[in-house]
Design a protein around this motif. Sequence first.
Motif, PDB file in Angstrom:
ATOM      1  N   GLN A  25       0.868  -1.179   0.000  1.00 31.93           N
ATOM      2  CA  GLN A  25       0.000   0.000   0.000  1.00 31.93           C
ATOM      3  C   GLN A  25       0.900   1.223   0.000  1.00 31.93           C
ATOM      4  OE1 GLN A  25      -3.116   0.259   3.007  1.00 31.93           O
ATOM      5  NE2 GLN A  25      -2.761   2.465   3.155  1.00 31.93           N
ATOM      6  N   GLU A  26       0.597   2.169  -0.888  1.00 32.39           N
ATOM      7  CA  GLU A  26       1.360   3.415  -0.892  1.00 32.39           C
ATOM      8  C   GLU A  26       0.417   4.584  -0.671  1.00 32.39           C
ATOM      9  OE1 GLU A  26       3.504   3.341  -4.580  1.00 32.39           O
ATOM     10  OE2 GLU A  26       1.751   3.806  -5.770  1.00 32.39           O
ATOM     11  N   ASP A  27       0.866   5.512   0.150  1.00 31.05           N
ATOM     12  CA  ASP A  27       0.107   6.721   0.460  1.00 31.05           C
ATOM     13  C   ASP A  27       0.964   7.914   0.072  1.00 31.05           C
ATOM     14  OD1 ASP A  27      -2.312   5.628   1.802  1.00 31.05           O
ATOM     15  OD2 ASP A  27      -0.798   4.791   3.149  1.00 31.05           O
ATOM     16  N   TYR A  28       0.416   8.761  -0.792  1.00 32.06           N
ATOM     17  CA  TYR A  28       1.156   9.911  -1.326  1.00 32.06           C
ATOM     18  C   TYR A  28       0.488  11.199  -0.864  1.00 32.06           C
ATOM     19  CZ  TYR A  28       3.347  13.177  -4.481  1.00 32.06           C
ATOM     20  OH  TYR A  28       4.042  14.237  -4.984  1.00 32.06           O
ATOM     21  N   LYS A  29       1.305  12.192  -0.491  1.00 34.15           N
ATOM     22  CA  LYS A  29       0.816  13.535  -0.157  1.00 34.15           C
ATOM     23  C   LYS A  29       1.740  14.548  -0.801  1.00 34.15           C
ATOM     24  CE  LYS A  29      -1.559  12.443   4.051  1.00 34.15           C
ATOM     25  NZ  LYS A  29      -1.916  12.752   5.383  1.00 34.15           N
ATOM     26  N   PRO A  77      -3.483  21.093  -2.918  1.00 33.42           N
ATOM     27  CA  PRO A  77      -3.135  19.899  -2.132  1.00 33.42           C
ATOM     28  C   PRO A  77      -3.606  18.639  -2.861  1.00 33.42           C
ATOM     29  CG  PRO A  77      -4.186  21.551  -0.752  1.00 33.42           C
ATOM     30  CD  PRO A  77      -4.324  22.025  -2.174  1.00 33.42           C
ATOM     31  N   PHE A  78      -2.822  17.582  -2.760  1.00 31.33           N
ATOM     32  CA  PHE A  78      -3.109  16.352  -3.490  1.00 31.33           C
ATOM     33  C   PHE A  78      -2.775  15.164  -2.608  1.00 31.33           C
ATOM     34  CE2 PHE A  78      -1.692  12.840  -6.195  1.00 31.33           C
ATOM     35  CZ  PHE A  78      -2.747  12.738  -7.088  1.00 31.33           C
ATOM     36  N   GLU A  79      -3.669  14.190  -2.566  1.00 30.65           N
ATOM     37  CA  GLU A  79      -3.443  12.934  -1.851  1.00 30.65           C
ATOM     38  C   GLU A  79      -3.814  11.783  -2.762  1.00 30.65           C
ATOM     39  OE1 GLU A  79      -4.747  12.420   2.308  1.00 30.65           O
ATOM     40  OE2 GLU A  79      -5.660  14.397   2.015  1.00 30.65           O
ATOM     41  N   GLY A  80      -3.082  10.681  -2.638  1.00 26.20           N
ATOM     42  CA  GLY A  80      -3.407   9.500  -3.411  1.00 26.20           C
ATOM     43  C   GLY A  80      -3.045   8.245  -2.655  1.00 26.20           C
ATOM     44  N   MET A  81      -3.695   7.151  -3.052  1.00 29.48           N
ATOM     45  CA  MET A  81      -3.420   5.860  -2.440  1.00 29.48           C
ATOM     46  C   MET A  81      -3.387   4.794  -3.528  1.00 29.48           C
ATOM     47  SD  MET A  81      -5.504   3.768   0.462  1.00 29.48           S
ATOM     48  CE  MET A  81      -6.227   2.429  -0.460  1.00 29.48           C
ATOM     49  N   GLU A 131      -6.890   0.928 -18.826  1.00 31.58           N
ATOM     50  CA  GLU A 131      -7.770   1.981 -19.344  1.00 31.58           C
ATOM     51  C   GLU A 131      -8.315   2.780 -18.173  1.00 31.58           C
ATOM     52  OE1 GLU A 131      -9.797   0.496 -23.451  1.00 31.58           O
ATOM     53  OE2 GLU A 131     -10.858   0.046 -21.607  1.00 31.58           O
ATOM     54  N   ASN A 132      -8.509   4.049 -18.411  1.00 29.77           N
ATOM     55  CA  ASN A 132      -9.066   4.927 -17.388  1.00 29.77           C
ATOM     56  C   ASN A 132      -9.970   5.933 -18.072  1.00 29.77           C
ATOM     57  OD1 ASN A 132      -9.425   5.992 -14.798  1.00 29.77           O
ATOM     58  ND2 ASN A 132      -7.752   7.436 -15.048  1.00 29.77           N
ATOM     59  N   PHE A 133     -10.966   6.412 -17.355  1.00 30.00           N
ATOM     60  CA  PHE A 133     -11.866   7.424 -17.898  1.00 30.00           C
ATOM     61  C   PHE A 133     -11.160   8.773 -17.867  1.00 30.00           C
ATOM     62  CE2 PHE A 133     -15.268  10.575 -17.737  1.00 30.00           C
ATOM     63  CZ  PHE A 133     -16.033  10.154 -18.805  1.00 30.00           C
ATOM     64  N   ASP A 134     -11.086   9.434 -19.011  1.00 27.83           N
ATOM     65  CA  ASP A 134     -10.465  10.749 -19.116  1.00 27.83           C
ATOM     66  C   ASP A 134     -11.568  11.802 -19.174  1.00 27.83           C
ATOM     67  OD1 ASP A 134      -9.274  13.143 -19.881  1.00 27.83           O
ATOM     68  OD2 ASP A 134      -7.856  12.168 -21.224  1.00 27.83           O
ATOM     69  N   PRO A 135     -11.708  12.621 -18.110  1.00 25.51           N
ATOM     70  CA  PRO A 135     -12.788  13.615 -18.100  1.00 25.51           C
ATOM     71  C   PRO A 135     -12.635  14.674 -19.191  1.00 25.51           C
ATOM     72  CG  PRO A 135     -11.342  13.923 -16.200  1.00 25.51           C
ATOM     73  CD  PRO A 135     -10.914  12.666 -16.890  1.00 25.51           C
ATOM     74  N   ASP A 181      -0.927  -6.632 -10.450  1.00 27.16           N
ATOM     75  CA  ASP A 181      -2.109  -5.780 -10.511  1.00 27.16           C
ATOM     76  C   ASP A 181      -1.851  -4.537  -9.671  1.00 27.16           C
ATOM     77  OD1 ASP A 181      -3.791  -7.471 -12.070  1.00 27.16           O
ATOM     78  OD2 ASP A 181      -4.251  -8.653 -10.293  1.00 27.16           O
ATOM     79  N   SER A 182      -2.309  -3.404 -10.173  1.00 25.91           N
ATOM     80  CA  SER A 182      -2.180  -2.171  -9.399  1.00 25.91           C
ATOM     81  C   SER A 182      -3.478  -1.380  -9.497  1.00 25.91           C
ATOM     82  CB  SER A 182      -1.001  -1.322  -9.899  1.00 25.91           C
ATOM     83  OG  SER A 182      -1.305  -0.702 -11.130  1.00 25.91           O
ATOM     84  N   SER A 183      -3.736  -0.612  -8.463  1.00 22.83           N
ATOM     85  CA  SER A 183      -4.886   0.298  -8.482  1.00 22.83           C
ATOM     86  C   SER A 183      -4.435   1.612  -7.862  1.00 22.83           C
ATOM     87  CB  SER A 183      -6.073  -0.293  -7.713  1.00 22.83           C
ATOM     88  OG  SER A 183      -5.752  -0.476  -6.357  1.00 22.83           O
ATOM     89  N   TRP A 184      -5.077   2.681  -8.260  1.00 23.55           N
ATOM     90  CA  TRP A 184      -4.731   4.022  -7.780  1.00 23.55           C
ATOM     91  C   TRP A 184      -6.010   4.843  -7.681  1.00 23.55           C
ATOM     92  CZ3 TRP A 184      -0.921   6.531  -5.556  1.00 23.55           C
ATOM     93  CH2 TRP A 184      -0.957   7.919  -5.521  1.00 23.55           C
ATOM     94  N   MET A 185      -6.110   5.599  -6.602  1.00 26.15           N
ATOM     95  CA  MET A 185      -7.204   6.557  -6.454  1.00 26.15           C
ATOM     96  C   MET A 185      -6.622   7.799  -5.789  1.00 26.15           C
ATOM     97  SD  MET A 185      -8.654   3.962  -3.744  1.00 26.15           S
ATOM     98  CE  MET A 185      -7.562   2.832  -4.541  1.00 26.15           C
ATOM     99  N   ASP A 186      -7.210   8.968  -6.096  1.00 26.67           N
ATOM    100  CA  ASP A 186      -6.655  10.192  -5.526  1.00 26.67           C
ATOM    101  C   ASP A 186      -7.723  11.254  -5.333  1.00 26.67           C
ATOM    102  OD1 ASP A 186      -6.859  11.757  -8.024  1.00 26.67           O
ATOM    103  OD2 ASP A 186      -5.166  10.547  -8.708  1.00 26.67           O
ATOM    104  N   SER A 187      -7.294  12.358  -4.754  1.00 27.11           N
ATOM    105  CA  SER A 187      -8.207  13.435  -4.372  1.00 27.11           C
ATOM    106  C   SER A 187      -8.624  14.323  -5.545  1.00 27.11           C
ATOM    107  CB  SER A 187      -7.556  14.302  -3.285  1.00 27.11           C
ATOM    108  OG  SER A 187      -6.335  14.847  -3.745  1.00 27.11           O
ATOM    109  N   MET A 188      -8.153  14.029  -6.756  1.00 30.32           N
ATOM    110  CA  MET A 188      -8.540  14.831  -7.911  1.00 30.32           C
ATOM    111  C   MET A 188      -9.631  14.159  -8.742  1.00 30.32           C
ATOM    112  SD  MET A 188      -5.104  16.746  -9.086  1.00 30.32           S
ATOM    113  CE  MET A 188      -6.015  18.136  -9.725  1.00 30.32           C
ATOM    114  N   GLY A 189     -10.025  12.965  -8.378  1.00 28.49           N
ATOM    115  CA  GLY A 189     -11.047  12.275  -9.146  1.00 28.49           C
ATOM    116  C   GLY A 189     -11.864  11.366  -8.254  1.00 28.49           C
ATOM    117  N   THR A 190     -12.856  10.721  -8.858  1.00 23.09           N
ATOM    118  CA  THR A 190     -13.697   9.794  -8.101  1.00 23.09           C
ATOM    119  C   THR A 190     -13.585   8.368  -8.624  1.00 23.09           C
ATOM    120  OG1 THR A 190     -15.587  10.308  -9.521  1.00 23.09           O
ATOM    121  CG2 THR A 190     -15.362  11.584  -7.484  1.00 23.09           C
ATOM    122  N   GLY A 191     -12.745   8.173  -9.631  1.00 21.51           N
ATOM    123  CA  GLY A 191     -12.573   6.840 -10.193  1.00 21.51           C
ATOM    124  C   GLY A 191     -11.329   6.158  -9.670  1.00 21.51           C
ATOM    125  N   MET A 192     -11.258   4.859  -9.934  1.00 21.45           N
ATOM    126  CA  MET A 192     -10.079   4.066  -9.583  1.00 21.45           C
ATOM    127  C   MET A 192      -9.402   3.631 -10.877  1.00 21.45           C
ATOM    128  SD  MET A 192     -11.802   1.867  -6.522  1.00 21.45           S
ATOM    129  CE  MET A 192     -10.484   0.856  -6.011  1.00 21.45           C
TER     130      MET A 192
END
Length: 141
Positions: free
Chosen positions: A35-39, A46-50, A93-97, A63-74
């Motif tokens: 598990q990685e926690d980024y600040k 300000p930006f946070e991610g996990m 693949e990821n959704f590009d807003p 396998d990897s997954s990422w989520m952060d404070s700039m979006g609501t997707g994984m």
Amino acid sequence: SWTCTIKFWQVPGTPPEESNGTMDRKWILGGRFIQEDYKGTAMGMPFEGMGLLGYDKMQKRYDSSWMDSMGTGMWTMTGSADASGKTFTFTGENFDPMEGKKVKGRSTLEIVNNDKQIMKMFAHGPDGKEFQNFEMVATRK
């Protein structure tokens, strides 16, 4: 614990946005996943991610997954290691807003040594060609 220097390019051929942050990694679930926690900051905010990273023995892949404070997707990706076990390549693949649709992406994680790692991400530019849009150099504290 790591100190991170980030470069982000929104468009190929332009100067990158640069920022700094910190990342803490730990083994979880009996040593099966990292598990990685980024600040830090991103675009002056300000930006946070996990993230989570693990090896799926049944499917013989990482396998990897990422989520952060700039979006609501994984963002989820799958990958493999090279023969040295020091460079990992992931695709997904990821959704590009900005585009309003899913887009394909690729990332690499290079374990330079015990105290330095480099992660790069690649996207497709307006011309459809892949370009490097992200780089994180992580140095152990």
